[in-house]
Design an enzyme around this catalytic site. Structure first.
Site, PDB file in Angstrom:
ATOM      1  CD  GLU A   1      -0.120  27.104  18.123  1.00 36.94           C
ATOM      2  OE1 GLU A   1      -1.329  27.375  18.151  1.00 36.94           O
ATOM      3  OE2 GLU A   1       0.774  27.942  18.359  1.00 36.94           O
TER       4      GLU A   1
ATOM      5  CD  GLU B   1      -1.565  36.199   4.819  1.00 34.93           C
ATOM      6  OE1 GLU B   1      -2.084  35.848   3.750  1.00 34.93           O
ATOM      7  OE2 GLU B   1      -1.944  35.769   5.929  1.00 34.93           O
TER       8      GLU B   1
ATOM      9  CD  GLN C   1      -4.077  13.668 -21.551  1.00 36.29           C
ATOM     10  OE1 GLN C   1      -4.607  14.510 -22.288  1.00 36.29           O
ATOM     11  NE2 GLN C   1      -2.984  13.013 -21.881  1.00 36.29           N
TER      12      GLN C   1
ATOM     13  NE  ARG D   1     -21.168  11.820 -11.103  1.00 31.56           N
ATOM     14  CZ  ARG D   1     -22.467  11.833 -11.300  1.00 31.56           C
ATOM     15  NH1 ARG D   1     -23.190  10.790 -10.963  1.00 31.56           N
ATOM     16  NH2 ARG D   1     -23.047  12.893 -11.799  1.00 31.56           N
TER      17      ARG D   1
ATOM     18  CB  THR E   1      -2.072  34.975   9.363  1.00 35.51           C
ATOM     19  OG1 THR E   1      -1.004  35.928   9.416  1.00 35.51           O
ATOM     20  CG2 THR E   1      -3.238  35.420  10.229  1.00 35.51           C
TER      21      THR E   1
ATOM     22  CG  LEU F   1     -10.788  16.310  -9.731  1.00 30.19           C
ATOM     23  CD1 LEU F   1      -9.605  15.516  -9.205  1.00 30.19           C
ATOM     24  CD2 LEU F   1     -10.933  16.128 -11.241  1.00 30.19           C
ATOM     25  CG  HIS F   2     -16.027  15.029  -5.040  1.00 31.05           C
ATOM     26  ND1 HIS F   2     -14.674  14.923  -4.823  1.00 31.05           N
ATOM     27  CD2 HIS F   2     -16.595  13.997  -4.371  1.00 31.05           C
ATOM     28  CE1 HIS F   2     -14.437  13.882  -4.046  1.00 31.05           C
ATOM     29  NE2 HIS F   2     -15.586  13.295  -3.770  1.00 31.05           N
ATOM     30  N   GLY F   3     -17.323  17.743  -8.748  1.00 29.02           N
ATOM     31  CA  GLY F   3     -18.397  18.481  -9.403  1.00 29.02           C
ATOM     32  C   GLY F   3     -19.389  18.989  -8.373  1.00 29.02           C
TER      33      GLY F   3
END
Length: 151
Positions: free
Chosen positions: A13, A138, A50, A39, A136, A108-110
């Site tokens: 799983e 944790e 950069q 874009r 979880t 990065l897509h804003g």
């Protein structure tokens, strides 16, 4: 017997969750690469900056390393040698990485990263639960620590 069966299948799983998380992160990166190439900002493609190049390089590298670990876990699983701590490590690491990568892709897509029409927005919403189900992250760390610290 149900609980026993469940416990026996936990590595599978958790490996499945890791595989799904890796696939979604790789898909988010692919969408983001296509987006930043198209874009434009300040008269040039976002991919020409950069910072964008560094972020893409970092995500690509992290996902390549994660892919190698998942492939190793798959090999172990096919040989019926995937143990609980190794599967826990895959689930924890990959789902944390999934959230990290998709968060960076949204960045990065804003503003478009929050628009439901863009796949990364839906991936961002869907990815968070990965760190919860199947145990979880944790709990995964506890499992790993017990195995590492065992005498």
């Amino acid at each position: 017997m149900g609980f026993i069966y469940l416990m026996q299948e936990l590595p599978q799983e958790r490996l499945g969750i890791a595989i799904g998380g890796l696939a979604m992160a790789e898909s988010a990166l692919e969408h983001t690469i296509n987006y930043v190439k198209e874009r434009k900002a300040f008269g040039k493609p976002v991919a020409a900056f950069q910072n964008t190049q560094f972020k893409i390089a970092e995500m690509h590298t992290k996902l390549e390393v994660a892919r190698a670990y998942v492939d190793r876990c798959l090999e172990l699983h096919l040989k019926k040698e995937l143990d609980i701590p190794t599967a826990a490590a895959a689930k924890y690491y990959i789902t944390d990485l999934q959230c990290e990568v998709i968060d960076e892709c949204v960045q990065l897509h804003g503003g478009y990263g929050y628009m439901w029409e863009y796949p990364v927005a839906r991936m961002f919403a869907d990815s968070r639960v990965q760190r919860i189900y199947g145990g979880t992250n944790e709990i995964m760390k506890t499992i790993i620590a017990k195995a590492v610290l065992a005498d």
